[in-house]
Enzyme design. Structure first.
Site, PDB file in Angstrom:
ATOM      1  N   HIS A 217      15.417   7.771 -74.831  1.00  0.00           N
ATOM      2  CA  HIS A 217      15.045   7.630 -73.419  1.00  0.00           C
ATOM      3  C   HIS A 217      13.556   7.956 -73.269  1.00  0.00           C
ATOM      4  O   HIS A 217      13.035   8.842 -73.954  1.00  0.00           O
ATOM      5  CB  HIS A 217      15.908   8.553 -72.552  1.00  0.00           C
ATOM      6  CG  HIS A 217      15.758   8.248 -71.100  1.00  0.00           C
ATOM      7  ND1 HIS A 217      14.695   8.704 -70.361  1.00  0.00           N
ATOM      8  CD2 HIS A 217      16.505   7.487 -70.261  1.00  0.00           C
ATOM      9  CE1 HIS A 217      14.802   8.244 -69.129  1.00  0.00           C
ATOM     10  NE2 HIS A 217      15.901   7.502 -69.036  1.00  0.00           N
TER      11      HIS A 217
ATOM     12  N   ASN B 295      23.194   7.603 -66.371  1.00  0.00           N
ATOM     13  CA  ASN B 295      22.460   8.668 -67.058  1.00  0.00           C
ATOM     14  C   ASN B 295      22.193   9.755 -66.022  1.00  0.00           C
ATOM     15  O   ASN B 295      21.318   9.604 -65.176  1.00  0.00           O
ATOM     16  CB  ASN B 295      21.144   8.110 -67.618  1.00  0.00           C
ATOM     17  CG  ASN B 295      20.270   9.201 -68.201  1.00  0.00           C
ATOM     18  OD1 ASN B 295      20.730  10.325 -68.434  1.00  0.00           O
ATOM     19  ND2 ASN B 295      19.008   8.894 -68.443  1.00  0.00           N
ATOM     20  N   TRP B 296      23.012  10.801 -66.083  1.00  0.00           N
ATOM     21  CA  TRP B 296      22.898  11.856 -65.059  1.00  0.00           C
ATOM     22  C   TRP B 296      21.643  12.707 -65.265  1.00  0.00           C
ATOM     23  O   TRP B 296      21.288  13.491 -64.390  1.00  0.00           O
ATOM     24  CB  TRP B 296      24.127  12.769 -65.110  1.00  0.00           C
ATOM     25  CG  TRP B 296      25.418  12.134 -64.681  1.00  0.00           C
ATOM     26  CD1 TRP B 296      25.608  10.846 -64.259  1.00  0.00           C
ATOM     27  CD2 TRP B 296      26.707  12.770 -64.632  1.00  0.00           C
ATOM     28  NE1 TRP B 296      26.935  10.647 -63.949  1.00  0.00           N
ATOM     29  CE2 TRP B 296      27.630  11.808 -64.179  1.00  0.00           C
ATOM     30  CE3 TRP B 296      27.168  14.051 -64.936  1.00  0.00           C
ATOM     31  CZ2 TRP B 296      28.984  12.092 -64.008  1.00  0.00           C
ATOM     32  CZ3 TRP B 296      28.524  14.329 -64.778  1.00  0.00           C
ATOM     33  CH2 TRP B 296      29.416  13.365 -64.314  1.00  0.00           C
ATOM     34  N   LYS B 297      21.019  12.606 -66.411  1.00  0.00           N
ATOM     35  CA  LYS B 297      19.856  13.454 -66.750  1.00  0.00           C
ATOM     36  C   LYS B 297      20.227  14.926 -66.553  1.00  0.00           C
ATOM     37  O   LYS B 297      21.375  15.289 -66.759  1.00  0.00           O
ATOM     38  CB  LYS B 297      18.637  13.045 -65.914  1.00  0.00           C
ATOM     39  CG  LYS B 297      18.402  11.534 -65.928  1.00  0.00           C
ATOM     40  CD  LYS B 297      17.060  11.167 -65.416  1.00  0.00           C
ATOM     41  CE  LYS B 297      16.974   9.652 -65.335  1.00  0.00           C
ATOM     42  NZ  LYS B 297      15.641   9.166 -65.080  1.00  0.00           N
TER      43      LYS B 297
ATOM     44  N   GLU C  16      12.000   9.624 -71.207  1.00  0.00           N
ATOM     45  CA  GLU C  16      11.709  11.044 -70.907  1.00  0.00           C
ATOM     46  C   GLU C  16      11.745  11.883 -72.182  1.00  0.00           C
ATOM     47  O   GLU C  16      10.964  12.829 -72.338  1.00  0.00           O
ATOM     48  CB  GLU C  16      12.705  11.559 -69.850  1.00  0.00           C
ATOM     49  CG  GLU C  16      12.403  10.947 -68.490  1.00  0.00           C
ATOM     50  CD  GLU C  16      13.607  10.733 -67.588  1.00  0.00           C
ATOM     51  OE1 GLU C  16      14.664  11.351 -67.817  1.00  0.00           O
ATOM     52  OE2 GLU C  16      13.477   9.918 -66.647  1.00  0.00           O
TER      53      GLU C  16
ATOM     54  N   SER D 211      15.327   1.846 -61.735  1.00  0.00           N
ATOM     55  CA  SER D 211      15.564   1.679 -60.292  1.00  0.00           C
ATOM     56  C   SER D 211      16.569   0.575 -59.979  1.00  0.00           C
ATOM     57  O   SER D 211      16.406  -0.178 -59.015  1.00  0.00           O
ATOM     58  CB  SER D 211      14.233   1.446 -59.556  1.00  0.00           C
ATOM     59  OG  SER D 211      13.383   2.561 -59.750  1.00  0.00           O
TER      60      SER D 211
ATOM     61  N   GLY E 244      12.934   5.653 -61.966  1.00  0.00           N
ATOM     62  CA  GLY E 244      12.860   6.668 -60.914  1.00  0.00           C
ATOM     63  C   GLY E 244      11.729   6.448 -59.924  1.00  0.00           C
ATOM     64  O   GLY E 244      11.402   7.342 -59.148  1.00  0.00           O
TER      65      GLY E 244
ATOM     66  N   GLY F 222      19.998   5.608 -63.631  1.00  0.00           N
ATOM     67  CA  GLY F 222      19.671   7.027 -63.438  1.00  0.00           C
ATOM     68  C   GLY F 222      20.118   7.488 -62.063  1.00  0.00           C
ATOM     69  O   GLY F 222      21.290   7.791 -61.828  1.00  0.00           O
ATOM     70  N   GLY F 223      19.178   7.511 -61.121  1.00  0.00           N
ATOM     71  CA  GLY F 223      19.424   8.049 -59.782  1.00  0.00           C
ATOM     72  C   GLY F 223      20.710   7.565 -59.132  1.00  0.00           C
ATOM     73  O   GLY F 223      21.472   8.371 -58.572  1.00  0.00           O
TER      74      GLY F 223
ATOM     75  N   GLU G 128      14.054  -0.434 -70.692  1.00  0.00           N
ATOM     76  CA  GLU G 128      13.704   0.334 -69.512  1.00  0.00           C
ATOM     77  C   GLU G 128      12.178   0.390 -69.377  1.00  0.00           C
ATOM     78  O   GLU G 128      11.531   1.234 -70.015  1.00  0.00           O
ATOM     79  CB  GLU G 128      14.229   1.757 -69.620  1.00  0.00           C
ATOM     80  CG  GLU G 128      15.730   1.843 -69.781  1.00  0.00           C
ATOM     81  CD  GLU G 128      16.265   3.167 -69.252  1.00  0.00           C
ATOM     82  OE1 GLU G 128      17.002   3.137 -68.275  1.00  0.00           O
ATOM     83  OE2 GLU G 128      15.905   4.215 -69.799  1.00  0.00           O
TER      84      GLU G 128
HETATM   85  C1  PEP Z   1      16.995   6.036 -66.402  1.00  0.00           C
HETATM   86  O1  PEP Z   1      16.610   7.184 -66.374  1.00  0.00           O
HETATM   87  O2  PEP Z   1      17.492   5.593 -67.449  1.00  0.00           O
HETATM   88  C2  PEP Z   1      16.843   5.221 -65.202  1.00  0.00           C
HETATM   89  C3  PEP Z   1      16.966   3.925 -65.311  1.00  0.00           C
HETATM   90  O3  PEP Z   1      16.569   5.886 -64.030  1.00  0.00           O
HETATM   91  P1  PEP Z   1      16.534   5.261 -62.551  1.00  0.00           P
HETATM   92  O4  PEP Z   1      17.741   4.365 -62.409  1.00  0.00           O
HETATM   93  O5  PEP Z   1      16.602   6.447 -61.631  1.00  0.00           O
HETATM   94  O6  PEP Z   1      15.266   4.504 -62.424  1.00  0.00           O
END
Ligand code: PEP
Length: 251
Positions: free
Chosen positions: A96, A9-11, A98, A214, A174, A235-236, A168
């Site tokens: 998501h 997920n590049w956001k 966010e 994470s 994050g 994500g990251g 999640e």
């Molecule tokens: C996400 O945004 O779906 C996510 C899991 O982010 P991260 O891996 O950065 O915690």
């Protein structure tokens, strides 16, 4: 047999050119390894068409990160499920945390989005999870149950078979804090059991439930070793091809 999936997920990251370069790099690296899972890249809307062209679809699938809760018409700035489908994307991330927190997406809106995604033959990667205060007050099972029931349990068994779930815990997204392997397995088993009660054992056995929060190359193997964890939403660590490949190689 359910599928193992690692979805990035590049956001709201990467310019178009940077995104094409990253999609090409992941595609090339995925071609140099034995893939034991499905690989998905969740790119911003404007990247999708070029990302689809940049990858071999037998190796890497492309996902949107959202779609509108309306079919078409006067909804300035929105992107419909039909538009997403017309780009060649196969998946759409919905719900998501966010989107829920910053854009007011609730269970009813997400129900509409899910219906439109399925109507347009997109596979939703449907995100669920509790915030820290809900976990601390031991409401996490109740919260996740409500999210699943109110947005998804109106679907027929056939429709539901196109859903991928992503647990999640919001406190792990994050933040560098990961759910322990026991916390992840406990919640994934709980979710699979909810699905079994509603749709039966076979459907529950076949639904992929991803973990997100994470997830990194150094903890992916342990998380994915749980019997009910079928991959990750990343994500990251999906923003660097080598980190993302390190997670893919955990399978
Ligand atoms: C996400 O945004 O779906 C996510 C899991 O982010 P991260 O891996 O950065 O915690």
């Amino acid at each position: 047999m359910r599928q193992n999936i690692v979805a990035g997920n590049w956001k709201m990251n990467k310019t178009l050119q940077e995104g094409i370069d990253l999609a090409k790099e992941v595609n090339q690296k995925a071609g140099n390894t034995t893939l034991n899972c499905k690989v998905v890249l969740g790119t911003p809307f404007i990247h999708i068409t070029e990302a689809v062209k940049a990858v071999d679809k037998n190796r890497v699938s492309i996902s949107a990160q959202n779609c509108a809760d309306k079919e078409s018409g006067a909804y300035t700035g929105e992107v419909s499920a039909a538009m997403v489908k017309s780009t060649g994307a196969e998946y759409v991330i919905l719900g998501h945390s966010e989107r829920r927190a910053y854009y007011g997406e609730n269970e009813a809106i997400l129900k509409e989005k899910t219906d439109l995604a399925l109507k347009n033959e997109l596979k939703p990667i449907f995100c669920i999870g509790e915030v820290l205060s809900e976990r601390e007050s031991e409401k996490h099972f109740e919260v996740v149950k409500k999210q699943v029931e109110e947005s998804l349990f109106h679907l027929s068994t056939e429709e539901f078979s196109n859903i991928v779930l992503a647990y999640e815990p919001v406190w792990a997204i994050g933040t560098g804090k990961t759910a322990t392997t026991e916390q992840a397995q406990e919640m994934h088993a709980f979710i699979r059991n909810l699905v079994a009660e509603k749709y039966g054992k076979e459907t529950a056995e076949n639904v992929s439930i991803l973990y997100g929060g994470s997830c990194k190359p150094d903890n992916a193997k342990e998380l994915f070793s749980n019997p009910d964890v079928d991959g990750g939403l990343i994500g990251g660590a999906s923003l660097k091809a080598d980190d993302f490949m390190g997670i893919i190689d955990a399978f």
